[in-house]
Design a protein around this motif. Structure first.
Motif, PDB file in Angstrom:
ATOM      1  N   LEU A 274      -0.760  -6.927 -13.749  1.00  0.00           N
ATOM      2  CA  LEU A 274       0.152  -6.748 -12.623  1.00  0.00           C
ATOM      3  C   LEU A 274       0.342  -8.053 -11.856  1.00  0.00           C
ATOM      4  CD1 LEU A 274       1.816  -4.924 -10.726  1.00  0.00           C
ATOM      5  CD2 LEU A 274      -0.303  -4.474  -9.462  1.00  0.00           C
ATOM      6  N   THR A 275      -0.755  -8.761 -11.597  1.00  0.00           N
ATOM      7  CA  THR A 275      -0.676  -9.999 -10.819  1.00  0.00           C
ATOM      8  C   THR A 275       0.091 -11.083 -11.560  1.00  0.00           C
ATOM      9  OG1 THR A 275      -2.820  -9.439  -9.832  1.00  0.00           O
ATOM     10  CG2 THR A 275      -2.026 -11.677  -9.501  1.00  0.00           C
ATOM     11  N   MET A 276      -0.061 -11.155 -12.873  1.00  0.00           N
ATOM     12  CA  MET A 276       0.698 -12.138 -13.663  1.00  0.00           C
ATOM     13  C   MET A 276       2.195 -11.900 -13.521  1.00  0.00           C
ATOM     14  SD  MET A 276      -1.467 -12.573 -17.220  1.00  0.00           S
ATOM     15  CE  MET A 276      -0.076 -13.395 -17.984  1.00  0.00           C
ATOM     16  N   ARG A 277       2.609 -10.652 -13.588  1.00  0.00           N
ATOM     17  CA  ARG A 277       4.043 -10.339 -13.498  1.00  0.00           C
ATOM     18  C   ARG A 277       4.582 -10.662 -12.105  1.00  0.00           C
ATOM     19  NH1 ARG A 277       7.207  -6.243 -11.850  1.00  0.00           N
ATOM     20  NH2 ARG A 277       5.497  -4.822 -11.333  1.00  0.00           N
ATOM     21  N   LEU A 278       3.851 -10.273 -11.063  1.00  0.00           N
ATOM     22  CA  LEU A 278       4.319 -10.496  -9.696  1.00  0.00           C
ATOM     23  C   LEU A 278       4.239 -11.973  -9.296  1.00  0.00           C
ATOM     24  CD1 LEU A 278       2.696  -7.459  -7.820  1.00  0.00           C
ATOM     25  CD2 LEU A 278       5.033  -7.664  -8.700  1.00  0.00           C
ATOM     26  N   MET A 279       3.286 -12.682  -9.866  1.00  0.00           N
ATOM     27  CA  MET A 279       3.057 -14.072  -9.481  1.00  0.00           C
ATOM     28  C   MET A 279       4.252 -14.964  -9.834  1.00  0.00           C
ATOM     29  SD  MET A 279      -0.385 -16.216 -10.243  1.00  0.00           S
ATOM     30  CE  MET A 279      -0.563 -17.942  -9.825  1.00  0.00           C
TER      31      MET A 279
ATOM     32  N   SER B  46       0.835  -1.197   0.000  1.00  0.00           N
ATOM     33  CA  SER B  46       0.000   0.000   0.000  1.00  0.00           C
ATOM     34  C   SER B  46       0.871   1.250   0.000  1.00  0.00           C
ATOM     35  CB  SER B  46      -0.920  -0.002   1.228  1.00  0.00           C
ATOM     36  OG  SER B  46      -1.683   1.178   1.286  1.00  0.00           O
ATOM     37  N   ARG B  47       1.961   1.193   0.735  1.00  0.00           N
ATOM     38  CA  ARG B  47       2.889   2.321   0.827  1.00  0.00           C
ATOM     39  C   ARG B  47       3.653   2.545  -0.474  1.00  0.00           C
ATOM     40  NH1 ARG B  47       8.326   2.111   4.532  1.00  0.00           N
ATOM     41  NH2 ARG B  47       9.229   4.114   3.885  1.00  0.00           N
ATOM     42  N   PHE B  48       4.161   1.444  -1.072  1.00  0.00           N
ATOM     43  CA  PHE B  48       5.021   1.577  -2.248  1.00  0.00           C
ATOM     44  C   PHE B  48       4.271   1.542  -3.571  1.00  0.00           C
ATOM     45  CE2 PHE B  48       8.169  -0.561   0.738  1.00  0.00           C
ATOM     46  CZ  PHE B  48       8.832   0.618   1.046  1.00  0.00           C
ATOM     47  N   GLY B  49       3.072   0.908  -3.601  1.00  0.00           N
ATOM     48  CA  GLY B  49       2.392   0.726  -4.882  1.00  0.00           C
ATOM     49  C   GLY B  49       0.945   1.167  -4.937  1.00  0.00           C
ATOM     50  N   GLY B  50       0.227   1.194  -3.797  1.00  0.00           N
ATOM     51  CA  GLY B  50      -1.165   1.615  -3.789  1.00  0.00           C
ATOM     52  C   GLY B  50      -2.147   0.460  -3.790  1.00  0.00           C
ATOM     53  N   ASP B  51      -3.438   0.788  -3.943  1.00  0.00           N
ATOM     54  CA  ASP B  51      -4.521  -0.200  -3.824  1.00  0.00           C
ATOM     55  C   ASP B  51      -4.414  -1.331  -4.840  1.00  0.00           C
ATOM     56  OD1 ASP B  51      -5.676   0.984  -1.633  1.00  0.00           O
ATOM     57  OD2 ASP B  51      -7.200   2.084  -2.775  1.00  0.00           O
ATOM     58  N   LEU B  52      -3.919  -1.045  -6.051  1.00  0.00           N
ATOM     59  CA  LEU B  52      -3.834  -2.089  -7.073  1.00  0.00           C
ATOM     60  C   LEU B  52      -2.874  -3.187  -6.640  1.00  0.00           C
ATOM     61  CD1 LEU B  52      -5.157  -2.580  -9.854  1.00  0.00           C
ATOM     62  CD2 LEU B  52      -3.013  -1.768 -10.884  1.00  0.00           C
ATOM     63  N   TYR B  53      -1.776  -2.816  -6.017  1.00  0.00           N
ATOM     64  CA  TYR B  53      -0.821  -3.808  -5.523  1.00  0.00           C
ATOM     65  C   TYR B  53      -1.406  -4.594  -4.348  1.00  0.00           C
ATOM     66  CZ  TYR B  53       3.181  -2.436  -8.388  1.00  0.00           C
ATOM     67  OH  TYR B  53       4.040  -2.220  -9.439  1.00  0.00           O
ATOM     68  N   VAL B  54      -2.181  -3.922  -3.505  1.00  0.00           N
ATOM     69  CA  VAL B  54      -2.835  -4.617  -2.388  1.00  0.00           C
ATOM     70  C   VAL B  54      -3.840  -5.630  -2.934  1.00  0.00           C
ATOM     71  CG1 VAL B  54      -4.304  -4.351  -0.347  1.00  0.00           C
ATOM     72  CG2 VAL B  54      -2.510  -2.672  -0.822  1.00  0.00           C
ATOM     73  N   GLY B  55      -4.566  -5.250  -3.970  1.00  0.00           N
ATOM     74  CA  GLY B  55      -5.484  -6.183  -4.616  1.00  0.00           C
ATOM     75  C   GLY B  55      -4.753  -7.364  -5.210  1.00  0.00           C
ATOM     76  N   SER B  56      -3.579  -7.117  -5.790  1.00  0.00           N
ATOM     77  CA  SER B  56      -2.787  -8.184  -6.403  1.00  0.00           C
ATOM     78  C   SER B  56      -2.287  -9.178  -5.364  1.00  0.00           C
ATOM     79  CB  SER B  56      -1.597  -7.568  -7.153  1.00  0.00           C
ATOM     80  OG  SER B  56      -0.802  -8.579  -7.728  1.00  0.00           O
ATOM     81  N   ILE B  57      -1.759  -8.678  -4.240  1.00  0.00           N
ATOM     82  CA  ILE B  57      -1.263  -9.596  -3.213  1.00  0.00           C
ATOM     83  C   ILE B  57      -2.422 -10.363  -2.593  1.00  0.00           C
ATOM     84  CG2 ILE B  57      -1.338  -7.964  -1.267  1.00  0.00           C
ATOM     85  CD1 ILE B  57       1.357 -10.633  -1.952  1.00  0.00           C
ATOM     86  N   GLY B  58      -3.609  -9.766  -2.562  1.00  0.00           N
ATOM     87  CA  GLY B  58      -4.785 -10.482  -2.071  1.00  0.00           C
ATOM     88  C   GLY B  58      -5.105 -11.686  -2.933  1.00  0.00           C
ATOM     89  N   ILE B  59      -5.019 -11.512  -4.243  1.00  0.00           N
ATOM     90  CA  ILE B  59      -5.253 -12.633  -5.166  1.00  0.00           C
ATOM     91  C   ILE B  59      -4.168 -13.692  -5.009  1.00  0.00           C
ATOM     92  CG2 ILE B  59      -5.297 -13.301  -7.606  1.00  0.00           C
ATOM     93  CD1 ILE B  59      -6.593 -10.589  -8.202  1.00  0.00           C
TER      94      ILE B  59
END
Length: 450
Positions: A358-363, A268-281
């Motif tokens: 985003l989630t595909m790349r981080l996954m 949330s600090r470094f990337g925002g809500d989209l990153y939080v959504g991605s880590i949730g998935i």
């Protein structure tokens, strides 16, 4: 009772017995995962607010894991001890364990419900909720907490059903709730236009039905171990032994929730809500991928515990071998899906193109260490089955508290982009923990099974 258990656990083919116990356990845990996954599937597709609501549930997710961890503390602490007592021919002692665990679960549920209800909003903000996602997280959690007692009873006492060899019955416990949740979710979320509140109501109704099923079985004549009123009291020595052995799975699950909080707040600090959504998935998928591994190992626990208590070490060693081989193979399969076909599981949760990309790349980074994760899970459950509480606790603490959480904070200092650095901490911890677990197992097993 003991003649039938003795015949199965002492003489039946180990691969056949292992599959008969582990397959329903795997199915039960996968179905149990549907509670979170089905909620997210439907909520992520809510018109206009789906992505924010999904992110809000990602903030609630670690709280539900922390609550479930207390069920693991009692259930996974008491059930293996009950298996050992049955192997020693002491069914009354096993029933005393069951009674103590039931009372402990009741007390814990009251304490947890009170604490989380009082500090609900403050906790959600601390755990990474933004002004945009807080209303969704608050609405879901406020209702979910009402069903805390059902969550702890259904998850905690179901281990005593599995410990008796009733793996299919334990699976039905989970199926009752999960199937009902799948039916009620779309009805409440869309049909009655209740949104995230509807998902929470569906969950607590479903968990309550599972809890009722567990209590009915453990008080019936079908159960070898009976839940009896005379055993509903707390004995200091029994509580200590339950908590000592249950501390390892408790730490595993509690720290999973803690890690999710650390990931949420850092991203949330470094990337925002989209990153939080991605880590949730990704966290939901990691849970889904890990469950077959841990469930198979848990299915082996009654066999290992019973034969260890009976002094039949050759069957203990054979069961451990099959358990490690299966978990290693399944871990490799899941790793392959996460690395080479990540888009398939991601699309279960969302249609948002930006979130998918985003989630595909981080996954592909997050799941890199899954290829050997199965070995660690298998050996850790073996230590629990053998009553080796201290070793199990160390392994659980080492991966998450000593390695993962510090790395989440340290790596962004040296690696860019910072959100990627947070994700890299996961595979590093997986590899280091698995290697450490193998070394400890090779040293410890020689002393236990001479």
């Amino acid at each position: 009772m003991n003649n039938r258990m003795n015949e199965r656990f002492s003489n039946e083919s180990i691969p056949k017995l292992l599959l008969s116990l582990a397959t329903p356990a795997i199915a039960a845990q996968l179905i149990n995962a549907l509670y979170n996954i089905v909620d997210r599937m439907f909520i992520g597709r809510m018109p206009e607010t789906g992505t924010l609501a999904l992110t809000g549930l990602g903030v609630v997710f670690p709280i539900t894991m922390i609550i479930s961890a207390f069920a693991a503390l009692v259930g996974y602490g008491g059930a293996p001890l009950a298996s050992i007592k049955l192997g020693e021919g002491k069914p009354k002692k096993a029933e005393e364990l069951l009674g103590s665990c039931f009372l402990m679960l009741l007390l814990l549920s009251m304490i947890l419900t009170t604490i989380f209800l009082i500090f609900k909003s403050q906790i959600l903000v601390l755990f990474g909720a933004s002004p945009d996602t807080l209303p969704f997280a608050n609405s879901y959690l406020g209702i979910y907490l009402i069903g805390t007692i059902s969550v702890l009873i259904s998850l905690g006492l179901n281990q005593f059903i599995a410990a008796q060899g009733f793996a299919k019955t334990a699976m039905i416990t989970v199926c009752v709730g999960a199937v009902l949740n799948t039916i009620l979710d779309p009805l409440f979320i869309f049909g009655m236009n209740m949104g995230v509140k509807g998902a929470a109501i569906a969950t607590i109704i479903s968990q309550t039905m599972s809890a009722i099923w567990v209590i009915c079985f453990l008080t019936s004549k079908r159960s070898y171990l009976r839940l009896r009123f005379k055993n509903l009291f707390l004995r200091p020595k029994v509580i200590t032994s339950i908590l000592a052995l249950g501390l390892s799975p408790f730490i595993m699950q509690f720290t999973e929730g803690l890690i999710q909080i650390v990931f949420n707040t850092s991203l949330s600090r470094f990337g925002g809500d989209l990153y939080v959504g991605s880590i949730g998935i990704m966290s939901s998928l990691m849970q889904l991928f890990s469950l077959p591994l841990s469930s198979f190992a848990q299915g082996a626990q009654p066999i290992i515990g019973y034969n260890y208590g009976a002094g039949n070490y050759s069957r203990v060693k054979a069961t451990i071998k099959y358990c490690v081989i299966f978990c290693s193979s399944l871990g490799l399969l899941m790793w392959s899906i996460a690395i080479f076909l990540p888009q398939l599981p991601i699309r279960i949760f969302t249609n948002d193109i930006n979130l998918i990309d985003l989630t595909m790349r981080l996954m592909r980074i997050f799941f890199l260490g899954t290829c050997i994760y199965g070995i660690q899970l298998a050996l850790q459950q073996v230590f629990i089955a053998l009553g080796q509480a201290k070793v199990s606790i160390f392994i659980a603490v080492f991966r998450k508290m000593i390695l993962l959480i510090p790395l989440v904070f340290i790596l962004p200092t040296f690696i860019s982009p910072k959100p990627d650095a947070v994700i890299i901490a996961e595979p590093i911890s997986d590899f280091c923990a698995a290697l450490t677990c193998c070394v400890l197992f090779s040293l410890k097993i020689k002393k236990l099974l001479k």
